[in-house]
Design an enzyme around this catalytic site. Structure first.
Site: not given
Ligand SMILES: [Mg+2]
Length: 392
Positions: A190, A290
């Site tokens: 992240h 994504h």
């Molecule tokens: Mg990610």
């Protein structure tokens, strides 16, 4: 054929949809969700509607160029997410107009089915947490998934003591033990680590052989990402916060990652996702789009996944956030979803439910700006122990 109407809906906290209707009644849907900025893409789509109404919806590339280039300032997550939703909706209309799945207009399928991964992980080794993880794994495996992504939770500082790193690595090794060597496991950092810490943690992870580590460092500094890639013996992935070919250019030219993860709801839609993928092919990089949001964006991803030779795997939020709004579901078998066969993006929206839930969500939004709970989930209030801002 002309565009007659553009409407927007917010039927779930993290789901902003755009609906474009033509004067002959064809409807296209797109997703403009931009996490942490619930009102911004709504305003942008409203501004762009002035240009689009009355235009031919089939001139998709022309409209993309106009929206991206015409008003001097280019790019940015708000414009690119608004453009992404509009672009998806126009491709949905095009497929429905020609009565083919959209991927047939993008060059045709190069594969018969699409590999997907779901979100699953062991987050700590307490009795209760292990029990929960085991149940969820069982459910996902029965649903057909053979690849999973999780990440180190919580706040990570510039460095952490061995115990913190060991806890994460032990959980990862236990995951490998549970799923065996035929299942793929990957981890999303992240963008919350420094290059040095990311390299250290990746070295500890090496033994359990992850498929990839995603966003080991924040997205702005490609050299820092390359430093991690160069020191880690398995593939590094990035790209969910990069918004166009121009933003991916340095990743390609510096060979800074093995896999790229453009998001069809942020990186300019289907049109731009395909171009980014085609550019990546030159550098022997694979795409893994994504998609941590809703089923409209997921359906748009599948259209590109179908036609791109250098596609590796598609992210899917298990049952699909908000998939109850759709009269379509996706069956996963042996880790794969069959190519969609319906026209356009391939789903039917339950419009009554979308409108009904939109009213509920919008009431809450009017009071709060955000829907209650968004701040916590989206990291708006995320601080280290000393009171300074943390990445989440
Ligand atoms: Mg990610």
């Amino acid at each position: 054929m002309k565009i007659a109407k553009i409407e927007q809906f917010f039927p779930r906290r993290r789901m902003r949809l755009v609906k474009i209707t033509t004067e002959n009644g064809i409807v296209g849907w797109g997703e403009t969700t931009l996490e942490g900025k619930p009102q911004s893409t709504i305003a942008a789509v409203n501004e762009l509607a002035g240009y689009l109404i009355g235009k031919d919806p089939l001139r998709i590339e022309h409209h993309w160029q106009h929206i991206y280039r015409s008003a001097f300032f280019r790019g940015g997550n708000v414009l690119m997410s608004a453009l992404a939703g509009i672009d998806q909706a126009l491709w949905d209309i095009a497929g429905k107009f020609y009565q083919v799945p959209t991927y047939k207009l993008l060059g045709g399928a190069v594969r018969d089915r699409i590999r997907v991964y779901a979100h699953w992980g062991i987050h700590n080794t307490s009795e209760a947490s292990l029990e929960q993880a085991r149940n969820r794994l069982e459910w996902l495996q029965q649903s057909g998934y053979t690849a999973f992504k999780s990440g180190p939770g919580g706040k990570w500082r510039a460095h952490e003591p061995p115990a913190t790193i060991d806890d994460f690595v032990e959980s990862a090794c236990l995951m490998r033990e549970w799923v065996g060597n035929d299942t793929e496991l990957c981890f999303d950092f992240h963008g919350k680590m420094t290059p040095a810490l990311a390299i250290e943690v990746c070295h500890q992870l090496k033994q359990m052989r992850p498929m990839f580590v995603e966003e080991p460092v924040p997205q702005e500094n490609v050299d820092a990402l390359k430093q991690v890639s160069d020191h880690v013996p398995f593939p590094i992935a990035t790209g969910e916060r990069l918004l166009s070919r121009w933003e991916f250019r340095q990743i390609f030219e510096k060979q800074a990652a093995a896999y790229i993860q453009p998001d069809v709801a942020h990186a300019g839609g289907i049109t731009e996702l395909k171009k980014i993928a085609n550019m990546a092919e030159v550098y022997y990089m694979h795409i893994m789009p994504h998609c941590a949001i809703g089923p409209v964006a997921f359906s748009a991803c599948l259209q590109v996944d179908a036609v791109v030779p250098n596609f590796l795997i598609q992210e899917q939020v298990d049952a699909g956030l908000g998939s109850d709004l759709f009269q379509t579901s996706w069956q996963v078998e042996d880790g794969y979803i069959e190519l969609p066969t319906a026209s356009g993006l391939g789903f039917e929206v339950d419009e009554k439910l979308v409108e009904q839930d939109n009213r509920i969500t919008q009431d809450k939004m009017n009071l709060l700006g955000l829907v209650a709970g968004d701040e916590e989930e989206l990291g708006g209030e995320f601080y280290y122990e000393d009171g300074s801002v943390a990445d989440w």
